[in-house]
Design an enzyme around this catalytic site. Structure first.
Site, PDB file in Angstrom:
ATOM      1  N   GLY A 170       0.697  -1.141   0.363  1.00  0.00           N
ATOM      2  CA  GLY A 170       0.127  -0.505   0.262  1.00  0.00           C
ATOM      3  C   GLY A 170       0.671   1.366   0.132  1.00  0.00           C
ATOM      4  CB  CYS A 171       0.336   4.169   1.383  1.00  0.00           C
ATOM      5  SG  CYS A 171       1.370   6.127   2.183  1.00  0.00           S
ATOM      6  CG  PHE A 172       6.106   4.856  -0.901  1.00  0.00           C
ATOM      7  CD1 PHE A 172       5.433   6.040   0.015  1.00  0.00           C
ATOM      8  CD2 PHE A 172       6.201   5.183  -2.019  1.00  0.00           C
ATOM      9  CE1 PHE A 172       6.161   7.144  -1.087  1.00  0.00           C
ATOM     10  CE2 PHE A 172       6.544   6.243  -3.152  1.00  0.00           C
ATOM     11  CZ  PHE A 172       5.927   7.150  -2.161  1.00  0.00           C
ATOM     12  CD1 TRP A 173       5.608   8.555   2.471  1.00  0.00           C
ATOM     13  CD2 TRP A 173       3.123   9.717   2.552  1.00  0.00           C
ATOM     14  NE1 TRP A 173       4.622   9.632   1.539  1.00  0.00           N
ATOM     15  CE2 TRP A 173       3.627  10.221   1.075  1.00  0.00           C
ATOM     16  CE3 TRP A 173       1.880   9.619   3.035  1.00  0.00           C
ATOM     17  CZ2 TRP A 173       3.794  10.685   1.069  1.00  0.00           C
ATOM     18  CZ3 TRP A 173       1.767  10.966   2.461  1.00  0.00           C
ATOM     19  CH2 TRP A 173       2.065  11.619   1.557  1.00  0.00           C
ATOM     20  CB  CYS A 174       1.868   2.487   5.542  1.00  0.00           C
ATOM     21  SG  CYS A 174       0.117   4.030   5.885  1.00  0.00           S
TER      22      CYS A 174
END
Length: 181
Positions: A11-15
């Site tokens: 999913g979101c690479f920030w997470c």
């Protein structure tokens, strides 16, 4: 030191970056894109969903400190591997669950982990995580690197990333870097 690479799309690479940065034995985590058909894609191109790339993290880890299998377990426990092209409110093929393996051994371990989690019925639905060869990795723009650490008070970080990080640290306390305890 036995340095190896792993590439995960959860999913979101920030997470995913925020979680894997806290793990003992992980030496570096870089947010980026892979698995598509455009050279040197930009974040805006990725967001349109037509380059074929996934948002991923590429990490360098010391396999003498943490195994690829342990990283796989963390990967599966910190996102939903049963939703196709989606993680929470993030929708599109760029948010697909994927393991981009660097060696045949990584491929075998990833497939075995999926089989094990399926047999144990860890998830209510079928795991849809792709297990595909690693291809060219493109580093994301600088403002995506170290995102949570640099932006912890922004709403997305506070309401999406921080709860995931809290859940992870409770379940995997023994895997945290000592300076985080």
């Amino acid at each position: 030191m036995n340095l190896q690479r792993a590439t995960f799309g959860g999913g979101c690479f920030w997470c995913t970056e925020a979680i894997f940065q806290t793990i003992q034995g992980v030496k570096s985590v870089t947010s980026g894109y892979t698995g598509g058909h455009v050279d040197s894609p930009t974040y805006m191109q990725i967001c349109n969903g037509d380059t074929g790339h996934a948002e991923v993290i590429e990490l360098e880890f010391d396999a003498d400190t943490i195994s690829f299998n342990e990283l796989l377990l963390i990967f599966f426990k910190t996102h939903d591997p049963t939703t196709l092209n989606r993680q929470g409110n993030d929708v599109g093929s760029q948010y697909r669950s994927a393991i981009f393996y660097h060696t045949d051994e990584q491929k075998q371990q990833a497939e075995a982990m999926i089989e094990q989690l399926t047999k144990q019925q860890v998830f209510d639905k079928r795991i849809v995580t792709q297990v595909v060869p690693a291809v060219t990795f493109f580093k994301a723009e600088d403002y995506h690197q170290n995102y949570f650490v640099d932006n912890a008070t922004k709403p997305y970080c506070a309401f999406v990333i921080q709860p995931k990080l809290n859940k992870f640290t409770k379940e995997f306390t023994e895997k945290l870097k000592p300076e985080l305890l």
